[in-house]
Design a protein around this motif. Structure first.
Motif, short mmCIF file in Angstrom:
data_model
loop_
_atom_site.label_atom_id
_atom_site.label_comp_id
_atom_site.label_asym_id
_atom_site.label_seq_id
_atom_site.Cartn_x
_atom_site.Cartn_y
_atom_site.Cartn_z
N ALA A 183 29.22 73.73 -1.28
CA ALA A 183 29.74 74.04 0.16
C ALA A 183 28.60 74.22 1.15
N LYS A 184 27.22 75.14 0.63
CA LYS A 184 26.23 75.36 1.28
C LYS A 184 25.05 74.79 0.84
N GLY A 185 24.03 74.74 1.58
CA GLY A 185 22.60 74.32 1.00
C GLY A 185 21.56 74.18 2.09
N VAL A 186 20.48 74.96 1.92
CA VAL A 186 19.60 74.86 2.89
C VAL A 186 18.33 74.70 2.32
N ALA A 187 18.01 73.89 1.10
CA ALA A 187 16.89 73.96 0.42
C ALA A 187 15.95 72.87 1.11
N GLY A 188 14.76 73.11 1.90
CA GLY A 188 13.79 72.23 2.35
C GLY A 188 14.31 71.57 3.56
N TYR A 189 13.91 70.42 4.00
CA TYR A 189 14.09 69.67 4.94
C TYR A 189 15.34 68.80 4.91
N ASP A 190 16.03 68.69 5.77
CA ASP A 190 17.38 68.06 5.58
C ASP A 190 17.39 66.37 5.42
N LEU A 191 16.85 65.89 4.55
CA LEU A 191 16.46 64.64 4.32
C LEU A 191 17.85 63.59 4.15
N THR A 192 18.99 64.33 3.82
CA THR A 192 20.06 63.54 3.66
C THR A 192 20.61 63.12 5.13
N ARG A 193 20.76 64.06 6.26
CA ARG A 193 20.83 63.70 7.57
C ARG A 193 19.85 62.64 8.05
N LEU A 194 18.73 62.66 7.51
CA LEU A 194 17.81 61.54 8.02
C LEU A 194 18.34 60.38 7.82
N PHE A 195 18.96 60.09 6.43
CA PHE A 195 19.20 58.98 6.23
C PHE A 195 20.42 58.26 6.96
N VAL A 196 21.09 59.17 7.28
CA VAL A 196 22.54 58.84 7.94
C VAL A 196 22.32 58.20 9.42
N GLY A 197 22.50 57.21 9.66
CA GLY A 197 22.27 56.51 10.92
C GLY A 197 20.83 55.76 10.70
N SER A 198 20.18 55.61 9.85
CA SER A 198 18.63 55.11 9.61
C SER A 198 18.96 53.52 9.58
N GLU A 199 20.28 53.04 9.33
CA GLU A 199 20.40 51.50 9.44
C GLU A 199 19.58 50.93 8.23
N GLY A 200 19.54 51.30 7.12
CA GLY A 200 18.96 51.04 5.92
C GLY A 200 17.41 50.80 6.14
N SER A 201 16.85 51.26 6.98
CA SER A 201 15.43 51.08 7.20
C SER A 201 14.39 52.14 6.64
N LEU A 202 15.33 53.15 6.00
CA LEU A 202 14.38 54.35 5.26
C LEU A 202 14.68 54.10 3.63
N GLY A 203 15.82 53.46 3.19
CA GLY A 203 16.02 53.46 1.80
C GLY A 203 17.56 52.77 1.70
N ILE A 204 17.94 52.52 0.47
CA ILE A 204 18.95 51.61 0.00
C ILE A 204 19.99 52.89 -0.48
N VAL A 205 21.10 53.19 0.16
CA VAL A 205 22.09 54.25 -0.33
C VAL A 205 22.82 53.71 -1.41
N VAL A 206 22.56 54.15 -2.59
CA VAL A 206 23.33 53.70 -3.81
C VAL A 206 24.56 54.77 -4.36
N ARG A 207 24.81 55.90 -3.74
CA ARG A 207 25.50 56.77 -4.37
C ARG A 207 25.92 57.86 -3.08
N ALA A 208 27.00 58.20 -2.87
CA ALA A 208 27.10 59.26 -1.54
C ALA A 208 28.13 60.35 -2.13
N VAL A 209 27.85 61.69 -2.13
CA VAL A 209 28.56 62.80 -2.21
C VAL A 209 29.18 63.08 -0.55
N LEU A 210 30.44 63.10 -0.50
CA LEU A 210 31.08 63.26 0.75
C LEU A 210 31.83 64.32 0.70
N ALA A 211 32.09 65.04 1.78
CA ALA A 211 32.89 66.32 1.95
C ALA A 211 34.16 65.67 2.30
#
Length: 455
Positions: A183-211
């Motif tokens: 439910a919570k987690g603040v370890a390191g930079y928020d790279l997860t949020r970085l991929f959201v909206g990146s339009e496949g320009s940073l990597g290929i999402v192959v699995r997602a954990v969704l709230a």
């Protein structure tokens, strides 16, 4: 080409590698107008993470660009093919891997269709809120790539608020995990949020954990007719300023209303200049609707019609759901803009758009997620008419300029893609663009992932 196909087939089943020119060309673009698309070398449809890794290792070895795709329902050209690329379609990776009522998460592959996930979690008494208008077709991977929104954003937020963790195949084929399922987690930079909206320009999402959230009660809606856009927008401001939390707050201008009337004979009066639709999924929605109805009347609504049950609510919301289809029937082509402005500037945005429509002698209808200021001006034009097509493009640009001038952003949920990359530079400024390009360079030093998009 021969080396590419040979290497791809070394790690993929034959049916996953498509080379027929007609089939390959059918994967060339998404649903956006005025966006260039190239000719792909091959289309690949992997079913496993390992197969995606194989594709990216092959692409890196041969320096071949890769364009990730979902259902191609996007409206910015972000999924358009580039010349000689591998189109990496993830629609076959469509498994729901886990639904946990205790942790309130779902773990899914990128090809899972939004509506399929929504119905699956409903069976557990849970709710996945993001609901793009294409939710019966669009995929979770595509939603993540463009940071999609939907009608419920005013209360529940956009896709970014629901992505807890990701598994991503990087450009060189390495598998990378970021985020969490806690439910919570603040370890390191928020790279997860970085991929959201990146339009496949940073990597290929192959699995997602969704709230997930607990499933709310069925919503009740009301429709309020207004003699002016200004009055409707004043009502929106009052509803939000008084602390109400509608599950939906949508606005249609007179052009949209008349298009829907013409197509579906909804019976809305020709004198209606704006239609405001509000809904609540609270424990006592009737009381909430009554309070909002009073605010609408005070703002100048000529009629307020509350629903008595969910069936009536759906009837009231039908006009909004038909808007884009109705506007597409006006002319042979449409350009759907996606400018988001502060709620306090919403009336200026709609009035300014109407002035642009008059200036360019075009039909431009506006429907809006009024509760969060996200407007969707729809420019209708004849694609076969060169002059009208030019005017459509120029009007589109003026609408984006208007949005920025009002303190807004060029996209609230559709993404940048090809369509708006010049405008992104204007919004971010040179320092912002430099930093974002630096991030791209870190994740994709060879520039193989979705080239020509965003920047």
């Amino acid at each position: 080409m021969g080396d590419l196909l040979e290497l791809l087939r070394d790690g993929l089943p034959d049916e996953a590698v498509l080379t027929d020119p007609d089939i390959v060309s059918s994967y060339a673009h998404d649903m956006a107008s005025f966006c260039e698309a190239g000719s792909a070398a091959v289309v690949v449809l992997p079913r496993t993470v390992e197969q995606v890794q194989h594709v990216m290792r092959t692409a890196t070895a041969l320096r071949v660009p890769v364009v990730p795709q979902g259902a191609r329902t996007g409206l910015s050209g972000a999924a358009n093919a580039s010349d000689g690329c591998i189109v990496l379609s993830l629609v076959k990776m469509n498994r729901i891997l886990e639904i946990s009522p205790v942790d309130r998460v779902a773990v899914v592959e990128p090809g899972v269709v939004n509506a399929v996930l929504s119905r699956a979690v409903n069976e557990h008494g849970l709710y996945y809120p993001p609901d793009p208008s294409s939710w019966e077709e669009c995929t979770i991977g595509g939603n993540i790539g463009t940071a999609s929104g939907g009608l419920c954003c005013v209360k529940y937020g956009v896709t970014a608020e629901y992505v807890l963790g990701l598994d991503v195949v990087l450009a060189d084929g390495r598998l990378f995990s970021c985020g969490r399922r806690t439910a919570k987690g603040v370890a390191g930079y928020d790279l997860t949020r970085l991929f959201v909206g990146s339009e496949g320009s940073l990597g290929i999402v192959v699995r997602a954990v969704l709230a997930l959230r607990p499933e709310p009660p069925r919503q009740l809606a009301l429709a309020a007719e207004f003699p002016s856009v200004a009055a409707a927008c004043a009502a929106v401001c009052e509803i939000m300023a008084r602390g109400h939390a509608p599950s939906l707050l949508e606005l249609m201008d007179r052009t949209s209303i008349r298009a829907v009337n013409a197509m579906a004979n909804m019976g809305l009066p020709d004198s209606t200049e704006a239609l405001l639709l509000a809904a609540f999924d609270t424990p006592d929605p009737t009381a909430d609707l009554a309070a909002v109805g009073e605010l609408c009347t005070a703002a100048g609504a000529t009629e307020v019609v509350p629903a008595e049950d969910s069936a009536e609510s759906e009837l009231l919301l039908q006009a909004r759901r038909l808007t884009l289809t109705a506007l597409e029937a006006v002319k042979s082509a449409t350009m759907i803009d996606d400018v988001c402005v502060p709620r306090s500037r919403l009336a200026e945005m709609l009035d300014g758009t109407a002035a642009i429509a008059e200036k360019y002698d075009l039909t431009i209808g506006v429907c809006a997620h009024a509760g969060d200021g996200n407007t969707h001006p729809v420019v209708c034009f004849d694609a076969a008419d060169e002059d009208e097509s030019r005017r459509a493009r120029e009007s589109f640009d003026e609408i984006m300029a208007l949005g920025l001038a009002l303190g807004g952003t060029i996209t609230g949920e559709h993404g940048v893609g090809v369509l708006k990359k010049e405008w992104l530079a204007r919004e971010l400024g040179p320092v912002g663009v430099e930093l974002q390009r630096g991030i791209k360079q870190t994740f994709d030093p060879l520039g193989l992932l979705n080239p020509g998009k965003i920047f």
